[in-house]
Write an enzyme that holds these catalytic residues in place. Structure first.
Site, short mmCIF file in Angstrom:
data_model
loop_
_atom_site.label_atom_id
_atom_site.label_comp_id
_atom_site.label_asym_id
_atom_site.label_seq_id
_atom_site.Cartn_x
_atom_site.Cartn_y
_atom_site.Cartn_z
N LEU A 11 1.46 14.54 1.70
CA LEU A 11 2.49 14.47 2.26
C LEU A 11 3.78 13.75 1.38
O LEU A 11 3.57 12.35 1.57
CB LEU A 11 2.67 13.95 3.84
CG LEU A 11 1.75 14.88 4.57
CD1 LEU A 11 1.88 14.26 6.06
CD2 LEU A 11 1.86 16.23 4.60
N ARG A 18 15.74 4.28 2.95
CA ARG A 18 15.44 2.96 3.24
C ARG A 18 15.37 2.08 1.77
O ARG A 18 15.71 1.10 1.38
CB ARG A 18 14.66 2.49 3.99
CG ARG A 18 15.02 2.80 5.66
CD ARG A 18 13.96 2.58 6.55
NE ARG A 18 13.35 1.42 6.52
CZ ARG A 18 12.31 0.84 7.18
NH1 ARG A 18 11.30 1.67 7.54
NH2 ARG A 18 11.73 -0.18 7.05
N GLY A 144 0.50 2.59 16.04
CA GLY A 144 -0.05 3.38 16.96
C GLY A 144 -1.46 2.74 17.22
O GLY A 144 -2.04 2.37 16.02
N ASN A 363 2.05 -6.46 -46.60
CA ASN A 363 2.78 -7.71 -46.00
C ASN A 363 4.45 -7.49 -45.97
O ASN A 363 5.20 -6.92 -46.87
CB ASN A 363 2.50 -8.89 -46.92
CG ASN A 363 3.06 -10.27 -46.31
OD1 ASN A 363 2.33 -11.18 -45.79
ND2 ASN A 363 4.28 -10.41 -46.55
#
Length: 451
Positions: A11, A18, A144, A363
């Protein structure tokens, strides 16, 4: 024995208002990967595993991310927000195809592990119709509660509806569920919306299964693992948990970090043996570090491959497409991008090497810049094996420096340099006798106040 088939429904339709961001919530990153990518990584894979992602309207970016991480993912749009069960049924087409197990997970829980998902499926093999993921909450307010009798889950009571005795329960609902796939649609279709919000709640499946004489059980995990992300603060908390996991795993794999709390890793960082990471290093996505490499302090590395016994930093920045051969050395204040540096190459300090291939044991002197961008297109610089690039040189791409070639300090190189040739490009130097003295006298006179 044939493995059980599974359908995982993720989901991921939340807007994440927010978060105070225009980016969909599940696309926010933790340890260099989106929240959604972490969840998809925990879902079952391989033969018999199918995946469905439920997204919101106009969230094509979420669908793209799902397919990037799991090309087998199907996406479904939840056009109305009528609860979690309604969101699951947005993927009815996938449900109707059938699977032994149905898993419902949330796209904003990046810390859930594949091992926990596997444990959640296990009771279904033994006849349970429903398994719910639970955790012992340090502060259960707002969650819950899972009501268990004789080892079986009988109901999920929302905090607002719980009695004082039920509110004292600390075993809470994480929201993640596993259904017997043969009964999943039957249970889901019985969920109604006779509640104050008129929404269809997935948690109602527990009471329905009990009324049907089916077994529902709880599988427990840690509170950290089921953290949901709704705010930037919670995103930061999840990052801290993930970083702690990654650092612990790196240390256990033999990486030396004497200040691990200052090191930031990505979820996909790969280490060889005897790697050392000094303090204040940031490693982004897509980085592999081979045996014996040392990453010195304050270096930042993204999408790069680092060979054996290399040295990087301090204060180095390796951008995407960097590949360092064995024994290469990148020093302080060096930046690389889309650059391949073969074995033994040295770029010790104060240089930019971009869109470049550097041959073995070349180098690169301090202050060297590969001028790869003309304002419209990027161009490539090729530096041959064993070449020496003098200090403060500018290599204007496209250009090739031959093997063993020598570039004099301060040169601006715009033409190819053959193997073993020396190239020096400077304006003739002029010395003006007494010029410094006259200059000082002139400036001193200009500063003298007038009478």
């Amino acid at each position: 024995m044939t493995a059980r088939s599974s359908l995982t429904i993720v989901l991921a339709a939340g807007e994440g208002t927010r978060m105070q961001s225009s980016l969909p919530k599940v696309l926010h990153p933790v340890a260099g990967q989106s929240l959604l990518a972490h969840v998809l990584g925990a879902a079952p894979k391989g033969a018999g595993a199918t995946l469905a992602v439920v997204i919101g309207p106009d969230h094509e970016a979420v669908a793209d991310e799902a397919r990037r991480v799991r090309p087998d993912a199907a996406t479904f749009v939840q056009r109305e927000r009528l609860g979690t069960a309604h969101a699951v049924l947005a993927a009815r087409e996938a449900l109707a195809r059938g699977a032994d197990d149905l898993l419902v997970v949330f796209g904003d829980t990046p810390l859930i592990s594949a091992e926990t998902v596997s444990r959640l499926r296990a009771p279904l093999k033994n006849g349970a119709a429903l398994a719910v993921l639970g955790f012992q909450a340090a502060d259960p307010a707002g969650y819950g509660r899972l009501l268990v009798e004789d080892g079986r889950l009988v109901a999920i009571r929302e905090h607002a509806d719980a009695t004082p005795a039920e509110r004292a329960i600390t075993l809470c609902n994480a929201g993640v569920m596993a259904f017997d796939g043969r009964r999943a649609l039957q249970l889901l279709d019985r969920i109604g919306n006779a509640n104050s919000k008129g929404e269809y709640y997935l948690v109602d499946a527990v009471a329905i299964s009990r009324d049907m004489g089916l077994e529902a059980v709880v599988i427990e995990t840690s509170e950290d693992e089921v953290r949901g992300i709704n705010t930037k603060g919670q995103l930061a908390e999840a990052e801290q948990v993930m970083q702690a996991r990654l650092r612990k795993a790196a240390l256990e794999a033999g990486v030396t970090m004497n200040a691990p709390d200052t090191v930031y890793l990505a979820a996909d960082t790969r280490f060889g043996k005897d790697v050392t990471i000094e303090p204040f290093v940031v490693i982004g996505p897509g980085v592999s570090i081979a045996d014996g490499a040392v990453i010195h302090s304050f270096s930042h590395i993204v999408q790069s491959s680092i060979g054996k016994n290399t040295s990087v930093g301090p204060f180095a920045r390796l951008r995407p497409g960097t590949s360092l051969g064995d024994g290469a050395k990148i020093g302080n204040f060096v930046e690389t991008k889309a650059a391949t540096l073969e074995a033994g190459v040295k770029v010790n300090h104060l240089s930019y090497i971009g869109d470049t291939h550097v041959g073995a044991k070349a180098n690169i002197g301090a202050g060297t810049v590969t001028c790869n961008y003309d304002g419209f297109s990027k161009h490539k610089t090729e530096i041959g094996e064993g070449a020496f690039i003098g200090t403060n040189s500018s290599l204007v791409a496209p250009v090739k420096i031959g093997a063993g070639a020598y570039i004099g300090s301060g040169s601006v190189i715009t033409k190819d340099v053959p193997d073993d040739a020396m190239a020096v490009e400077r304006s003739p130097q002029t010395n003006r006798e007494g010029g410094a003295r006259r200059y000082r006298e002139l400036k001193t006179k200009a500063k003298t106040p007038k009478a």
